[in-house]
Design a protein around this motif. Sequence first.
Motif, PDB file in Angstrom:
ATOM      1  N   ALA A 103       0.828  -1.200   0.000  1.00  0.00           N
ATOM      2  CA  ALA A 103       0.000   0.000   0.000  1.00  0.00           C
ATOM      3  C   ALA A 103       0.869   1.260   0.000  1.00  0.00           C
ATOM      4  O   ALA A 103       0.555   2.245  -0.674  1.00  0.00           O
ATOM      5  CB  ALA A 103      -0.936  -0.008   1.203  1.00  0.00           C
ATOM      6  N   ASP A 104       1.967   1.241   0.761  1.00  0.00           N
ATOM      7  CA  ASP A 104       2.883   2.384   0.768  1.00  0.00           C
ATOM      8  C   ASP A 104       3.499   2.599  -0.610  1.00  0.00           C
ATOM      9  O   ASP A 104       3.662   3.745  -1.059  1.00  0.00           O
ATOM     10  CB  ASP A 104       3.987   2.166   1.806  1.00  0.00           C
ATOM     11  N   PHE A 105       3.852   1.499  -1.279  1.00  0.00           N
ATOM     12  CA  PHE A 105       4.397   1.622  -2.634  1.00  0.00           C
ATOM     13  C   PHE A 105       3.363   2.223  -3.576  1.00  0.00           C
ATOM     14  O   PHE A 105       3.684   3.108  -4.388  1.00  0.00           O
ATOM     15  CB  PHE A 105       4.844   0.252  -3.143  1.00  0.00           C
ATOM     16  N   LEU A 106       2.130   1.765  -3.486  1.00  0.00           N
ATOM     17  CA  LEU A 106       1.073   2.309  -4.338  1.00  0.00           C
ATOM     18  C   LEU A 106       0.864   3.795  -4.077  1.00  0.00           C
ATOM     19  O   LEU A 106       0.671   4.583  -5.009  1.00  0.00           O
ATOM     20  CB  LEU A 106      -0.230   1.546  -4.105  1.00  0.00           C
ATOM     21  N   GLN A 107       0.926   4.192  -2.806  1.00  0.00           N
ATOM     22  CA  GLN A 107       0.760   5.605  -2.473  1.00  0.00           C
ATOM     23  C   GLN A 107       1.902   6.437  -3.041  1.00  0.00           C
ATOM     24  O   GLN A 107       1.697   7.567  -3.512  1.00  0.00           O
ATOM     25  CB  GLN A 107       0.676   5.781  -0.962  1.00  0.00           C
ATOM     26  N   LEU A 108       3.115   5.876  -3.023  1.00  0.00           N
ATOM     27  CA  LEU A 108       4.261   6.559  -3.618  1.00  0.00           C
ATOM     28  C   LEU A 108       4.054   6.737  -5.129  1.00  0.00           C
ATOM     29  O   LEU A 108       4.339   7.809  -5.687  1.00  0.00           O
ATOM     30  CB  LEU A 108       5.535   5.754  -3.359  1.00  0.00           C
ATOM     31  N   CYS A 109       3.537   5.713  -5.783  1.00  0.00           N
ATOM     32  CA  CYS A 109       3.257   5.801  -7.219  1.00  0.00           C
ATOM     33  C   CYS A 109       2.212   6.869  -7.499  1.00  0.00           C
ATOM     34  O   CYS A 109       2.340   7.640  -8.463  1.00  0.00           O
ATOM     35  CB  CYS A 109       2.773   4.452  -7.749  1.00  0.00           C
ATOM     36  N   VAL A 110       1.175   6.929  -6.686  1.00  0.00           N
ATOM     37  CA  VAL A 110       0.133   7.946  -6.846  1.00  0.00           C
ATOM     38  C   VAL A 110       0.755   9.340  -6.807  1.00  0.00           C
ATOM     39  O   VAL A 110       0.450  10.201  -7.638  1.00  0.00           O
ATOM     40  CB  VAL A 110      -0.942   7.801  -5.754  1.00  0.00           C
ATOM     41  N   ALA A 111       1.655   9.561  -5.841  1.00  0.00           N
ATOM     42  CA  ALA A 111       2.292  10.875  -5.699  1.00  0.00           C
ATOM     43  C   ALA A 111       3.193  11.186  -6.885  1.00  0.00           C
ATOM     44  O   ALA A 111       3.133  12.276  -7.464  1.00  0.00           O
ATOM     45  CB  ALA A 111       3.080  10.918  -4.394  1.00  0.00           C
ATOM     46  N   ARG A 112       4.040  10.237  -7.269  1.00  0.00           N
ATOM     47  CA  ARG A 112       5.021  10.496  -8.325  1.00  0.00           C
ATOM     48  C   ARG A 112       4.376  10.634  -9.702  1.00  0.00           C
ATOM     49  O   ARG A 112       4.889  11.360 -10.561  1.00  0.00           O
ATOM     50  CB  ARG A 112       6.058   9.370  -8.354  1.00  0.00           C
ATOM     51  N   LEU A 113       3.263   9.942  -9.899  1.00  0.00           N
ATOM     52  CA  LEU A 113       2.622   9.957 -11.216  1.00  0.00           C
ATOM     53  C   LEU A 113       1.507  10.994 -11.314  1.00  0.00           C
ATOM     54  O   LEU A 113       0.804  11.064 -12.323  1.00  0.00           O
ATOM     55  CB  LEU A 113       2.072   8.567 -11.535  1.00  0.00           C
TER      56      LEU A 113
END
Length: 206
Positions: A103-113
């Motif tokens: 979930a943390d990785f997905l949240q990081l992707c949301v922010a970066r993308l």
Amino acid sequence: MTEDNAQAWVTDRFGAEATERLLAFVAMVVEEAPHQNLIAPSTIPTIWDRHVVDSLQLVALAGADTSARRWLDIGTGGGFPGMVVALVREGPVDLVEPRRRRADFLQLCVARLGLGEQVRVHASKVENATADAAIISARAVASLQNLLRGAAHCATTETRWLLPRGRLDEEELAALKQHWRFMFHVEQSVTNPESSIVVLDRVSAR
């Protein structure tokens, strides 16, 4: 389908800009893969075929009138199908992933993308998520019975369920009919002729 063919498949259907966004996301998945098991390591060399195209084939099954409505993806894992759907689609997307590191990785992707206004990440089981979904997807997660029971509060009878299942289990569908009313049809996967996608409509408990 080769990786070049898979990228061409995506570009033909969703455009060059969507392909560029997906390239950025795939790079993040590959970079993170040594640190946590986002996808099977053996599938990294074929990630566009095995994961990107396999996920995006669901978009055509969602229905033309749902493109701006909420899509709920259960057990998103490394971002398939929910994150890639969000990268080619305008409507809001909810990603449900109970494992905190994923979930943390997905949240990081949301922010970066730049998906912060479109995508919500729920670091929980679907039973604890809140969403009013027009589309619900789950890529080989749980049994159909447990899946419908756990996510029913996020759906209405107008919700379409898109459920890639590998080989179709006729006995599982028959058992499901004992507890649920629904209409269904089955689509063959474009990435694996032995895999199927169960499409459920008008789902309600008996």
